[in-house]
Design a protein around this motif. Structure first.
Motif, PDB file in Angstrom:
ATOM      1  N   LEU A   1      -4.499  -2.395  -7.219  1.00 12.66           N
ATOM      2  CA  LEU A   1      -4.416  -3.250  -6.035  1.00 12.66           C
ATOM      3  C   LEU A   1      -5.707  -4.039  -5.862  1.00 12.66           C
ATOM      4  O   LEU A   1      -6.805  -3.521  -6.097  1.00 12.66           O
ATOM      5  CB  LEU A   1      -4.170  -2.415  -4.779  1.00 12.66           C
ATOM      6  CG  LEU A   1      -2.867  -1.606  -4.700  1.00 12.66           C
ATOM      7  CD1 LEU A   1      -2.796  -0.870  -3.367  1.00 12.66           C
ATOM      8  CD2 LEU A   1      -1.651  -2.497  -4.885  1.00 12.66           C
TER       9      LEU A   1
ATOM     10  N   THR B   1      -6.212   1.673   6.195  1.00 12.46           N
ATOM     11  CA  THR B   1      -5.201   0.643   5.917  1.00 12.46           C
ATOM     12  C   THR B   1      -5.225  -0.498   6.939  1.00 12.46           C
ATOM     13  O   THR B   1      -4.859  -1.627   6.604  1.00 12.46           O
ATOM     14  CB  THR B   1      -3.796   1.258   5.874  1.00 12.46           C
ATOM     15  OG1 THR B   1      -3.519   1.920   7.113  1.00 12.46           O
ATOM     16  CG2 THR B   1      -3.689   2.266   4.736  1.00 12.46           C
TER      17      THR B   1
ATOM     18  N   VAL C   1      -3.543  -7.645   0.692  1.00 16.88           N
ATOM     19  CA  VAL C   1      -3.298  -6.717  -0.418  1.00 16.88           C
ATOM     20  C   VAL C   1      -2.467  -7.438  -1.472  1.00 16.88           C
ATOM     21  O   VAL C   1      -1.437  -8.049  -1.148  1.00 16.88           O
ATOM     22  CB  VAL C   1      -2.545  -5.452   0.045  1.00 16.88           C
ATOM     23  CG1 VAL C   1      -2.355  -4.490  -1.134  1.00 16.88           C
ATOM     24  CG2 VAL C   1      -3.269  -4.763   1.186  1.00 16.88           C
TER      25      VAL C   1
ATOM     26  N   LEU D   1      -5.966   4.928   2.259  1.00 19.97           N
ATOM     27  CA  LEU D   1      -5.617   4.941   0.845  1.00 19.97           C
ATOM     28  C   LEU D   1      -6.821   5.489   0.092  1.00 19.97           C
ATOM     29  O   LEU D   1      -7.921   4.925   0.156  1.00 19.97           O
ATOM     30  CB  LEU D   1      -5.301   3.534   0.343  1.00 19.97           C
ATOM     31  CG  LEU D   1      -5.092   3.401  -1.171  1.00 19.97           C
ATOM     32  CD1 LEU D   1      -3.814   4.115  -1.600  1.00 19.97           C
ATOM     33  CD2 LEU D   1      -5.059   1.934  -1.597  1.00 19.97           C
TER      34      LEU D   1
ATOM     35  N   ALA E   1       2.008   2.085  -3.373  1.00 13.20           N
ATOM     36  CA  ALA E   1       0.945   2.058  -4.370  1.00 13.20           C
ATOM     37  C   ALA E   1       1.029   3.194  -5.372  1.00 13.20           C
ATOM     38  O   ALA E   1       0.845   2.981  -6.581  1.00 13.20           O
ATOM     39  CB  ALA E   1      -0.419   2.081  -3.672  1.00 13.20           C
TER      40      ALA E   1
ATOM     41  N   PRO F   1      -5.052   3.281  -6.983  1.00 11.81           N
ATOM     42  CA  PRO F   1      -4.553   4.210  -5.957  1.00 11.81           C
ATOM     43  C   PRO F   1      -4.409   5.639  -6.499  1.00 11.81           C
ATOM     44  O   PRO F   1      -3.877   5.855  -7.582  1.00 11.81           O
ATOM     45  CB  PRO F   1      -3.181   3.632  -5.590  1.00 11.81           C
ATOM     46  CG  PRO F   1      -3.250   2.192  -6.008  1.00 11.81           C
ATOM     47  CD  PRO F   1      -4.105   2.180  -7.234  1.00 11.81           C
TER      48      PRO F   1
ATOM     49  N   VAL G   1       0.843  -1.202   0.000  1.00 10.38           N
ATOM     50  CA  VAL G   1       0.000   0.000   0.000  1.00 10.38           C
ATOM     51  C   VAL G   1       0.877   1.250   0.000  1.00 10.38           C
ATOM     52  O   VAL G   1       0.608   2.217  -0.709  1.00 10.38           O
ATOM     53  CB  VAL G   1      -0.950  -0.002   1.213  1.00 10.38           C
ATOM     54  CG1 VAL G   1      -1.790   1.266   1.232  1.00 10.38           C
ATOM     55  CG2 VAL G   1      -1.840  -1.242   1.179  1.00 10.38           C
TER      56      VAL G   1
ATOM     57  N   LEU H   1      -7.771  -5.621  -2.929  1.00  9.87           N
ATOM     58  CA  LEU H   1      -7.870  -5.581  -1.478  1.00  9.87           C
ATOM     59  C   LEU H   1      -8.935  -6.547  -0.984  1.00  9.87           C
ATOM     60  O   LEU H   1     -10.018  -6.647  -1.571  1.00  9.87           O
ATOM     61  CB  LEU H   1      -8.264  -4.171  -1.002  1.00  9.87           C
ATOM     62  CG  LEU H   1      -7.476  -2.964  -1.507  1.00  9.87           C
ATOM     63  CD1 LEU H   1      -8.078  -1.688  -0.917  1.00  9.87           C
ATOM     64  CD2 LEU H   1      -6.011  -3.083  -1.137  1.00  9.87           C
TER      65      LEU H   1
END
Length: 231
Positions: A150, A195, A201, A180, A143, A168, A140, A152
């Motif tokens: 990403l 986060t 991730v 983020l 990113a 991101p 992250v 998640l």
């Protein structure tokens, strides 16, 4: 040559000939600008903490104190922004001024492309107060510079988990948490992801498309947050 490139080139020109001076007229001819422009550039560098001195006389000019400056360094844009974020925690302390000068010295010797990338990255980091001290997963944290989409696994405030692919766009730091800020493909809108609620991730191979991040989209009054600055 734009001004950022010229400032960098002036420092390197003076470094190359130190301890000999270069006159404003010589530098003006070298960079195809007026002597007045050179004088303004030298003044800007001096105000940024670059140790450039003026030697009087017919053989005088500007001299860089090589013992008190850095050669080109391999500081990445992310590292420069990390320094800037750390500086926010020194606000109000006796070390805030010297720390800011140190950062400007590093920026002054960055290659122009790296300096431009650092300023762009800094513009995507916003802090409420001094920001939190909580850790952020490495994927992250990288990113924005990696520009990878990403995936998640994310738990909401009720504990319900969803899997989301996100693009991101920036970071928001509050006194308690890091978020983020990203374009969520599942919801098809901008979202802020805490986060510490990311249970996993994964960086995908896909490069995220460029999207601008408007601070007004953060839904926080402007007087409450500060954009990280490198100057």
């Amino acid at each position: 040559m734009n001004r950022t490139d010229r400032l960098y080139a002036i420092v390197e020109e003076l470094r190359a000939v130190t301890p000999r001076p270069r006159s404003a007229r010589w530098l003006a001819g070298r960079f195809e600008v007026s002597t007045r422009t050179v004088e303004r550039d030298i003044s800007a560098l001096q105000q940024a903490g670059v140790p450039i001195w003026a030697e009087p006389g017919r053989a005088g000019g500007y001299v860089l104190d090589a013992a008190r400056t850095l050669p080109p360094v391999n500081v990445t844009p992310a590292e420069a922004v990390a320094m800037a974020v750390a500086l926010h925690r020194l606000a109000g302390t006796p070390f805030a001024g010297p720390a800011g000068t140190a950062l400007r010295k590093v920026l002054a010797v960055l290659p122009p492309a790296a300096a431009e990338a650092a300023h762009d990255l800094a513009g995507r980091v916003h802090l409420v107060g001094t920001g939190p001290a909580t850790p952020v997963p490495a994927l992250v944290a990288d990113a924005l510079t990696a520009r990878r989409v990403l995936r998640l696994r994310y738990a909401d405030q009720r504990g319900a988990t969803t899997v989301r692919d996100v693009e991101p766009l920036g970071f928001l730091g509050t006194p308690v948490h890091w978020y983020l800020v990203a374009w969520c493909r599942l919801r098809d809108e901008l979202r802020a992801f805490r986060t510490d609620r990311m249970t996993s991730v994964t960086a995908l191979a896909e490069v995220a498309p460029h999207r601008a991040l408007d601070p007004d989209d953060l839904d926080i009054p402007r007087e409450r947050f500060r954009q990280v600055s490198l100057v």
